[in-house]
Design a protein around this motif. Structure first.
Motif, PDB file in Angstrom:
ATOM      1  N   THR A   5      57.900  35.347 -45.054  1.00 49.80           N
ATOM      2  CA  THR A   5      58.642  34.861 -43.872  1.00 49.80           C
ATOM      3  C   THR A   5      57.147  34.212 -43.266  1.00 49.80           C
ATOM      4  O   THR A   5      56.526  34.647 -43.627  1.00 49.80           O
ATOM      5  CB  THR A   5      59.145  35.771 -42.947  1.00 49.80           C
ATOM      6  OG1 THR A   5      58.087  36.963 -43.484  1.00 49.80           O
ATOM      7  CG2 THR A   5      60.420  37.016 -43.602  1.00 49.80           C
ATOM      8  N   PRO A   6      58.104  33.274 -42.370  1.00 47.43           N
ATOM      9  CA  PRO A   6      56.808  32.658 -41.673  1.00 47.43           C
ATOM     10  C   PRO A   6      56.054  33.483 -41.112  1.00 47.43           C
ATOM     11  O   PRO A   6      55.741  34.424 -40.565  1.00 47.43           O
ATOM     12  CB  PRO A   6      57.655  31.796 -40.639  1.00 47.43           C
ATOM     13  CG  PRO A   6      58.883  32.140 -40.707  1.00 47.43           C
ATOM     14  CD  PRO A   6      59.333  32.689 -41.908  1.00 47.43           C
ATOM     15  N   PRO A  11      52.171  26.688 -37.742  1.00 47.35           N
ATOM     16  CA  PRO A  11      52.965  25.902 -38.611  1.00 47.35           C
ATOM     17  C   PRO A  11      52.738  24.089 -38.389  1.00 47.35           C
ATOM     18  O   PRO A  11      51.638  24.015 -39.867  1.00 47.35           O
ATOM     19  CB  PRO A  11      53.995  26.172 -38.726  1.00 47.35           C
ATOM     20  CG  PRO A  11      54.737  26.941 -37.548  1.00 47.35           C
ATOM     21  CD  PRO A  11      53.383  27.387 -37.131  1.00 47.35           C
TER      22      PRO A  11
END
Length: 59
Positions: A5-6, A11
């Motif tokens: 998952t992120p 990012p």
């Protein structure tokens, strides 16, 4: 356990930094940078089970 998952706080900033690291490099130099980066990060992770899971997830 592999985190899929992120998980990066910035990012877009990371992606920009990654692209910037390749600026001015030839294809061969860029490929070599990617290979070195993979090895550095794999060493940092240091857990073969996590690295094996990463191979499977990347496929």
């Amino acid at each position: 356990m592999l985190i899929l998952t992120p998980n990066l706080p910035d990012p877009d900033g990371f992606y920009d930094e990654l692209l910037h690291a390749h600026t001015g490099l030839s294809k061969d130099q860029s490929d070599a940078l990617n290979a070195r980066l993979i090895l550095v990060l794999a060493n940092h992770i240091g857990d073969r089970a996590v690295l094996t899971a990463a191979f499977e997830a990347a496929k």
